[in-house]
Structure formats: structure tokens, C-alpha cells
Scaffold this active site. Structure first.
Site, PDB file in Angstrom:
ATOM      1  N   PHE A   5       0.847  -1.185   0.000  1.00  0.00           N
ATOM      2  CA  PHE A   5       0.000   0.000   0.000  1.00  0.00           C
ATOM      3  C   PHE A   5       0.882   1.233   0.000  1.00  0.00           C
ATOM      4  O   PHE A   5       2.059   1.160   0.327  1.00  0.00           O
ATOM      5  CB  PHE A   5      -0.937   0.008   1.209  1.00  0.00           C
ATOM      6  N   SER A  52      -2.693   5.903  10.331  1.00  0.00           N
ATOM      7  CA  SER A  52      -2.270   4.531  10.086  1.00  0.00           C
ATOM      8  C   SER A  52      -3.052   4.017   8.887  1.00  0.00           C
ATOM      9  O   SER A  52      -4.052   4.605   8.487  1.00  0.00           O
ATOM     10  CB  SER A  52      -2.538   3.667  11.309  1.00  0.00           C
ATOM     11  N   LYS A  53      -2.573   2.948   8.315  1.00  0.00           N
ATOM     12  CA  LYS A  53      -3.154   2.492   7.047  1.00  0.00           C
ATOM     13  C   LYS A  53      -4.637   2.153   7.167  1.00  0.00           C
ATOM     14  O   LYS A  53      -5.337   2.086   6.172  1.00  0.00           O
ATOM     15  CB  LYS A  53      -2.373   1.301   6.501  1.00  0.00           C
ATOM     16  N   ARG A  54      -5.098   1.931   8.354  1.00  0.00           N
ATOM     17  CA  ARG A  54      -6.515   1.607   8.521  1.00  0.00           C
ATOM     18  C   ARG A  54      -7.401   2.846   8.569  1.00  0.00           C
ATOM     19  O   ARG A  54      -8.623   2.758   8.477  1.00  0.00           O
ATOM     20  CB  ARG A  54      -6.723   0.786   9.803  1.00  0.00           C
ATOM     21  N   ASP A  55      -6.782   4.016   8.732  1.00  0.00           N
ATOM     22  CA  ASP A  55      -7.585   5.229   8.815  1.00  0.00           C
ATOM     23  C   ASP A  55      -8.152   5.613   7.461  1.00  0.00           C
ATOM     24  O   ASP A  55      -7.508   5.431   6.430  1.00  0.00           O
ATOM     25  CB  ASP A  55      -6.738   6.397   9.353  1.00  0.00           C
TER      26      ASP A  55
END
Length: 458
Positions: free
Chosen positions: A15, A227-230
Site C-alpha cells: 500500500f 495509520s493504514k486503517r484510517d
RNA sequence: GCCCCUUUCGUCUAGCCCGGCCUAGGACACCUCGCUUUCACUGAGGCGACCAGGGUUCGAAUCCCUGAAGGGGCGCCA
């Protein structure tokens, strides 16, 4: 061409984080602003986590954002290879050099870098173990953004893992030296580790490059960095939501830097002309999705009609709103009508769907809201005979019709606008009603109004 | 726990280096009004901040100190 050489050194993890994108962007901007060279180097030392597919994510995102690299994968250059996985012999040689100088040693199967200074054994409260503390002289980092930063490294650190793979700190420095990088521009999360890097430079007998540690992008809400989940954290998200790359790039530039001329939305050439590392902010910035959306909207509105149509058609195709059989001329008319009202391409299918099908949903909320103020179905029922009798649905006809019906039924002419819009489009908003009706044509308008009456009349 | 960085409206920021022009400017968001017989655009206004406490000074958002808060690092991840 100036002597400036910057680099972006991502690790392909599958990502492309918004923070990485901005780091890349600042490196790219500085190289372009100074007429220097922008190098792309792939840090794929951790073999288990790297694949071709993951690499493509980065390269594609870089291209999408319009950041071209002068040296690196696909373009080559005089200082390759640009993949760390292909440079192991070189790293071995440099480790050998450190060992010969007495600045590296083996312990527990790994190779450690040796600091210079007095040693004592201390218990580390945090790591819960004993370690050898070294009283090394503090390292001075003359950071372009933060100014003078002083920090002392106090323990030896691993430079080659037990499995023989070199560690980030080592390869990063070795490659930056080999690739003649003059300016290391990276996130502030690396600031504390910079003392390790400077120690390595000194051990190699090389003058360290200039450092510039840029602030981090924090979560919109809550604590910590993105963070990548945001939501909004990954460049892929903007790609799949059809954001305009120039808008994303422009927005990213404004997170941690402001042009002197005070503009926020400006062409990349003007950004390059004004960009300077010394003007980059020191404080972290919180990500604001709404402002990102605003930038995107501004770029969308500024698009010439043809460009908008060119971008919009695939979005509608992907959403199966249109297909090969869709009339091109009609499509262009719809897009021209909707463009000034659009704020994002990803809402387009929903926004114009009713132009291409009779089977469109009626917005429940809008219906409920209108029902509170009147009876939309009743207004539409009154419209049916009038529309049947009308010659067309041109603006003048519609105005006269509303006027007449309003007088007959004891309501205001304007009371017909919203119900009619809801009946023919299913929505509370959209393009101007007059233009919308004319484009749909009398037949479709009439049948939709009838259908609405059947469905919702009490 | 130790170390490093940071601190102006809810958010992004201008000003800070070289103290007075700052009753702190702009943008996003939000609210109000106007324009539009709808929707939207747009125009005008509004709300709203110098982290706290000490200094220095005639005068501090701007300089100094202390504290607090936020962020980051301390890994055989990058």
C-alpha cells in the site's frame, strides 16, 4: 543541473501511505525546485514482505500523482541497481570495511556497529534487560527544518541480522553515500534514528548529507499518526474514488508547507517555483478529509467540459450507469448540465443515474422531509393533466403551468418545484429543474410524474 | 522509564528568525442574510485561537526560563 540529489526510498508493503506520498512529494519538489535529481530507490531488504505486485502499487501511485523520477526502477541511472535486494555484495563489502576499521563486530550471530566511548553495563527499565551503555559524544544534526538537534546514541546497534540480511540503518546510509544523495528529506519519525546514521557516516569517513525532517500527518480524530486503517490514509483510496490526482497532490503540499503568495490552490509549477525546505513547518498536521474534498471539488469545477466528460464517462461505465449503447450526444448534454453541480466524481453515478434509467430510487429522506411541508404526491397529481395538455416541457411552459396550478389549488407556484424534482429524479438536489426537464423530454417527465403519483398518493 | 521534536480559531495555517503596523489575517467546516419562483453556484456578514505560569522590556503571539499537553524514537521492522 544543480548538485542537489534527493531520494525517496519506499519499502514495497502493498500500500502507499499518504505520509509516504508526501515525503516523496517534498523530495520531488525540492529536486524540481533546485533543478536537481530525484532518485527512487526500493528498499526491499525484507524479502518476505516484498513482491512485484507490491512494487507496482508504489510505482503506479507515484506516476498517478505525477512524480517522475530521474533515476530508479524502469528508468535506470548511473548509480544502480536501485533495488536493495540487488545490492547485497556491496553491503557485505561495506560491512567488511567497518569490521576492518574495528567499528563492527559479531555477537549472537549478528553484526553490530561499535560506538566509540566509555562503556558500562546498565539495566534498561523499558526493555527489561541489561545492556552495555556507551558514553559516546553527542552527534550534532543540522536539520534544515528543525535547526540544530543534538542527540547521543548510547548503545551499539545491529547492522546485519543473524540471517545475513543487512538492516535499514546500514543500507540506507550506504546507499545514500553510493548514490551521492545530498539531501535526506524524510518523516520526523526518523529524527531520533538520525544519530545512528550520522555515526555510520562518520565511521565511513564521509560527510553526512543535509537532513530535513518533515512533520507527520496525524489522524483526523484520536491520537497518533495516520495509520493504514484510517480513512483517507491510502493513495489507492483516492484512486478508486476517482479523485483528481492534481487535487490530491496540491492538498498534500499544503500539509506542512504554505506558499508565500498565500494561495492554497495553485498549479504545481507555481508550487515548485516557491517551494523551499526551510519553509516546511515543524509541527505535525492533522488530516482533514473535508478540506481534501474541497480541493478535489475546486479542481473538478475548473476542468474544461471536454476533460470532465472524458473523466466522467469511465466512472459511469464502471458503475454500469451507461454502456456502449448509450447515446453519446445525450451523455454529453447530461454531463454538461451536471458538471457545475458536482463536487466529486465518485458520487457521479448516483447523481446522474436517473438520466439513464426509469428504474431509479426515490430518496426516502427527501420524501419524508417534503411530506412534512406539504403533500408532494398531491402536487404531482395536479401536474399530470396539465402536463398531458402541454405541448412541451420548455422553461416558459413549465413556469406558466406552475403559475396556473398554484392559483387553482391555492398553493404557491414554487410549491411544485420540489415535488416535481423528486418525481423525475428521485432526489432533492441536482441540476436546474428547467434544464433537467427539457433534457428528459415531455414523455419521460410525464410518465415519471404519473408513476410517482401511483406510488405515493394517499 | 530514557531521549528527541512540537505547541496561534474545531481543522489547515499567516505573523514569530529581525519585539510595537496584531482590537491576530486567510482557508476548510459551521451559522445568518442576500441573489436564484426549485437545486446549486455566488455575494455579504457571523462564530472562533496566540497551551499555562513566571521573567526581560515603555511594550511580547513574537525573546528567555519552568511546567503541562501532543507527537516520535528507544527492534536481528522500515
Amino acid at each position: 543541473m544543480s548538485e542537489v540529489r534527493t531520494r525517496f526510498a519506499p519499502s514495497p508493503t502493498g500500500f502507499f501511505h499518504i505520509g509516504s506520498a508526501r515525503t516523496a512529494l517534498f523530495n520531488w519538489l525540492y529536486a524540481r525546485a533546485t533543478g536537481g535529481t530525484f532518485v527512487l530507490r526500493i528498499e526491499d531488504t525484507d524479502k518476505e514482505r516484498n513482491t512485484q505486485e507490491f512494487l507496482d502499487v508504489i510505482l503506479e501511485s507515484m506516476r498517478w500523482l505525477g512524480m517522475d523520477w530521474d533515476e530508479g526502477p524502469q528508468v535506470g541511472g548511473d548509480y544502480g541497481p536501485y533495488f536493495q535486494s540487488q545490492r547485497s555484495d556491496f553491503y557485505k563489502q561495506k560491512v567488511r570495511e567497518l569490521m576492518d576499521k574495528g567499528r563492527a563486530y559479531e555477537k549472537d550471530g549478528a553484526i553490530w556497529f561499535r560506538l566509540e566511548g566509555e562503556r558500562e553495563t546498565v539495566y534498561d527499565d523499558f526493555l527489561k534487560k541489561e545492556y552495555e551503555r556507551v558514553h559516546a559524544a553527542p552527534v550534532i544534526i543540522d536539520d534544515i527544518i528543525r535547526g540544530r538537534v543534538e542527540r547521543a546514541e548510547d548503545r551499539d546497534f545491529v547492522i546485519v541480522r543473524g540471517n545475513g540480511e543487512p538492516v535499514f540503518h546500514l543500507v540506507n546510509v550506504v546507499d545514500d553515500i553510493a548514490m551521492k544523495i545530498t539531501h535526506v528529506i524524510r518523516g520526523e519519525d526518523h529524527l531520533s534514528n538520525t544519530s545512528k546514521h550520522v555515526e555510520l557516516y562518520k565511521a565511513f569517513g564521509v560527510e553526512p548529507p543535509k537532513f530535513a525532517h518533515i512533520p507527520l500527518i496525524l489522524k483526523t480524530e484520536g491520537s497518533g499518526k495516520m495509520s493504514k486503517r484510517d480513512r483517507g490514509a491510502l493513495i489507492e483510496e483516492y484512486q478508486s474514488r476517482h479523485f483528481l490526482p492534481a487535487a490530491v497532490r496540491n492538498f498534500l503540499c499544503m500539509l506542512g508547507w504554505t506558499p508565500k503568495d498565500g494561495r492554497e490552490i495553485l498549479p504545481i509549477e507555481d508550487i515548485i517555483a516557491q517551494f523551499d525546505l526551510a519553509d516546511v513547518h515543524q509541527a505535525n498536521a492533522r488530516f482533514d478529509e473535508r478540506k481534501m474534498a474541497f480541493f478535489n471539488q475546486e479542481y473538478l469545477r475548473a476542468l474544461p467540459d471536454e476533460s470532465f466528460a472524458w473523466l466522467a464517462a469511465p466512472v459511469l461505465g464502471e458503475a454500469k450507469v451507461i454502456d456502449d449503447k448509450t447515446d453519446e450526444d445525450y451523455l454529453q448534454k447530461v454531463l454538461a448540465l451536471c458538471k457545475p453541480k458536482m463536487n466529486a466524481l465518485d458520487t457521479l453515478p448516483n447523481f446522474v443515474g436517473y438520466f439513464f434509467t426509469e428504474d431509479f430510487p426515490i430518496d426516502e429522506k427527501a420524501l419524508a422531509k417534503q411530506s412534512k411541508r406539504g403533500d408532494p404526491a398531491a402536487r404531482c397529481r395536479e401536474l399530470v393533466p396539465a402536463l398531458e395538455a402541454a405541448a412541451d416541457v420548455a422553461p416558459a411552459t413549465i413556469d406558466a403551468l406552475f403559475e396556473k396550478l398554484g392559483a387553482e389549488n391555492g398553493v404557491k407556484p414554487t410549491d411544485y418545484f420540489a415535488p416535481m424534482r423528486l418525481a423525475v429524479s428521485g432526489q432533492a438536489g441536482g441540476p436546474g429543474l428547467h434544464e433537467l426537464l427539457e433534457l428528459l423530454g415531455k414523455e419521460r417527465v410525464l410518465s415519471r410524474v404519473k408513476k410517482f403519483v401511483e406510488k405515493f398518493a394517499k
